[in-house]
Design an enzyme around this catalytic site. Structure first.
Site, PDB file in Angstrom:
ATOM      1  N   GLU A 363       0.807  -1.230   0.000  1.00 21.46           N
ATOM      2  CA  GLU A 363       0.000   0.000   0.000  1.00 21.46           C
ATOM      3  C   GLU A 363       0.840   1.280   0.000  1.00 21.46           C
ATOM      4  O   GLU A 363       0.511   2.249   0.676  1.00 21.46           O
ATOM      5  CB  GLU A 363      -0.965  -0.013   1.190  1.00 21.46           C
ATOM      6  CG  GLU A 363      -1.955  -1.171   1.124  1.00 21.46           C
ATOM      7  CD  GLU A 363      -2.966  -1.163   2.249  1.00 21.46           C
ATOM      8  OE1 GLU A 363      -4.106  -1.611   2.031  1.00 21.46           O
ATOM      9  OE2 GLU A 363      -2.626  -0.711   3.368  1.00 21.46           O
ATOM     10  N   LEU A 364       1.906   1.275  -0.780  1.00 21.52           N
ATOM     11  CA  LEU A 364       2.703   2.497  -0.912  1.00 21.52           C
ATOM     12  C   LEU A 364       1.956   3.491  -1.800  1.00 21.52           C
ATOM     13  O   LEU A 364       1.539   3.158  -2.908  1.00 21.52           O
ATOM     14  CB  LEU A 364       4.070   2.170  -1.518  1.00 21.52           C
ATOM     15  CG  LEU A 364       5.017   3.354  -1.664  1.00 21.52           C
ATOM     16  CD1 LEU A 364       5.439   3.885  -0.302  1.00 21.52           C
ATOM     17  CD2 LEU A 364       6.249   2.963  -2.485  1.00 21.52           C
TER      18      LEU A 364
END
Length: 586
Positions: A363-364
């Protein structure tokens, strides 16, 4: 021929979980002798954790007090017990040429080196039972299976005329001897992820006025209890997600300011000793600890001690910059941030005996860096794109992991979304969708299954991010044990890709969970994946796994867990548990 016919007719009558790979059994009753004992046969003294495992097993045999799940419970078995043979002892024997190591040493060895195989025999004629294994870890797995064979008469034996010589005592018995088990896991990685970073408890909490353990984060006592339950179903990996954006409760020896400022409070941390206590407790029960410090995303809590290293901290609207609040991610393009992360990892890695360590990577949010002046200046100075800088950062942190003698583990995005050329030894955690396993395999990487469409235990509780009334959680619906149990680890893969699958796990993210509800959320649902990845596609009868056959055995798992202090949730009314199949819809 009679025994073979019986096996074919009732292949799942033994309430063993996970189902052994190969098992045969009969229809004779055997009771434990009042002087029953477990004998360590090797000439070399038993390692300390093996002695402790023998003691735990003996205690469970006499304290489970679990009556068999049949109509009439123990009363239904008393007549046949009148002429039962007595089992005098259980021999434990190490075979083969491997040195005798502790259970913990075997459990924390590399996945490819672990040997959990064992052979168990329980005769029906009153001669000794035996477990043979190549390792103490295999003996431990055999003891777990042995402990599941036995039931209690619940004190009614003293009223039965044949057993007046057992005044006031319960008999411990099985009704399906002889038993022969030859067993080994289908996959070496069978895990449970527990997130302990979101909801923490301090020593002043009115909910826990009598808690005495020294950590009041996700209390150590609850982690211990979870590890106990894991061991009952042969789960061997504890994936400890210990830090996140909401808090940084982990004490890092080289960087004590991380927890000093990043934890919710000084009382809501895990000390160096706490971590070692959990590792030791797990190892003694045949469980390896894979710690995860998620980077470069999910790191807003690092801002509290190192504000220069975190971009987009607590910006609004947070949903523009992160998947959940608060926003904030490491400025990985800045060389000092890589040095900092390597120092942090090296300090933690030096305390971990296992061979796996997760650097996260999920989830960057790359939009975070577009208007971040410090990141853009660092990119200009290095001449790199954001993607190139991310690759430099991730591969640099993995060098640190390897330097400690461990294998780096990442969430699937690092490979499939960010397209980083990861080292070939990197282990990939598949989580977004079960369909993504094929893409990982096509790139030639080994993987662990944990897809949200099968194995996320927190799904279905509603949306915790306050938005619209009645909003569903992102991974609805609730993942039933039947859904997890239906998973095929090899689905969509070609035969030449099968060896890339190392196993799988179920996962509990704790935005809405804590010590109050961890047991009923996890158990007995997480036992489903324990069998999927121990037994494989087919049961010992050669037929594919199916939830109709499994339900009676899973009821038994649940009742035995409750007997051992695990607050596992009911699967059906007890009326159904006592009458397998009678509550089926069709």
């Amino acid at each position: 021929m009679h025994l073979l016919t019986l096996i074919l007719l009732i292949p799942s009558a033994l309430a063993l979980w996970p189902n052994p790979r190969n098992v045969t059994f009969g229809s004779s009753s055997v009771i434990l002798s009042p002087t029953f004992w477990i004998h360590w046969a090797p000439s070399t003294p038993a390692p300390g954790d093996m002695t402790a495992a023998i003691s735990r097993t003996t205690s469970q045999l006499y304290t489970d007090n679990l009556e068999r799940l049949v109509v009439g419970r123990a009363n239904a078995d008393l007549q046949m017990l009148a002429y039962a043979s007595e089992l005098p002892m259980l021999h434990l024997e190490i075979i083969g040429s491997r040195p005798i190591n502790s259970i913990m040493a075997e459990a924390t060895s590399a996945l490819e080196d672990r040997d959990e195989s064992y052979m168990l025999s329980v005769p029906a004629d009153g001669t000794a039972a035996m477990i043979q294994a190549n390792t103490t870890l295999g003996l431990l797995r055999g003891l777990t299976t042995f402990s599941q064979l036995w039931y209690s008469t619940g004190g009614v034996a003293s009223t039965f005329p044949y057993y007046s010589f057992f005044p006031g005592a319960s008999m411990i018995y099985t009704v399906q001897a002889p038993v022969m088990v030859v067993d080994t896991p289908a996959y070496p990685y069978r895990g449970l992820l527990l997130d302990t970073a979101r909801n923490l408890y301090d020593r002043t909490s009115v909910a826990f006025p009598n808690v005495t353990d020294k950590s009041y984060s996700f209390p150590i006592a609850d982690i211990y209890r979870t590890l106990e339950a894991m061991s009952y179903v042969k789960i061997n990996m504890f994936h400890w997600h210990i830090t996140d954006s909401q808090s940084f409760p982990l004490t890092v020896a080289a960087l004590p300011e991380l927890s000093q400022y990043g934890a919710y409070s000084a009382a809501q941390t895990y000390s160096l000793q706490d971590v070692q206590d959990v590792i030791n407790y797990a190892g003694e029960r045949g469980i390896d600890v894979m710690m995860e410090i998620d980077t470069p995303g999910h790191t807003a809590s690092i801002y509290e001690s190192h504000p220069d290293y975190v971009a987009c901290w607590n910006l609004e609207p947070w949903s523009t910059y992160a998947n959940e609040p608060p926003s904030g991610q490491l400025r990985f393009a800045v060389p000092e941030v890589l040095n900092f992360t390597q120092q942090m990892f090296a300090s933690v890695l030096s305390t971990l005996p296992g061979t796996l360590f997760s650097t996260g990577g999920d989830e960057l949010n790359t939009d975070c860096y577009v208007n971040d002046t410090i990141t853009q200046d660092a990119l200009s100075a290095s001449g790199q794109t954001l993607s190139q800088a991310l690759s430099t950062y991730v591969l640099g942190t993995h060098d640190t992991v390897r330097a400690s003698g461990k294998t780096p583990v990442v969430w699937e995005e690092m490979l499939l979304v960010q397209n980083i050329s990861l080292g070939p030894d990197t282990l990939i955690l598949v989580w977004i969708s079960s369909d993504d396993a094929l893409a990982v395999a096509q790139k030639g990487y080994k993987m662990v299954h944990g897809p949200s469409d099968y194995f996320y235990l927190d799904c279905g509780a509603g949306e915790w991010i306050n938005s619209a009334t009645g909003a569903d959680s992102w991974c609805d619906p609730f993942k039933t044990w039947q859904k997890a149990y239906s998973f095929d680890p090899l689905q969509n893969l070609t035969e030449c890709q099968y060896d890339l699958v190392l196993g799988g796990q179920q996962l509990l993210w704790t935005e809405q969970s804590g010590p109050e509800n961890v047991d009923p959320i996890v158990w007995p649902r997480a036992a489903a994946s324990a069998e999927v990845f121990w037994t494989g596609a087919n049961g010992p009868d050669g037929l594919p796994r199916n939830s109709t056959e499994a339900l009676a055995r899973l009821h038994d798992v649940r009742y035995r867990m409750v007997a051992r202090g695990i607050n596992a949730i009911n699967l059906q009314p007890q009326w159904c548990a006592l009458r397998p199949g009678d509550c089926n819809l069709t």
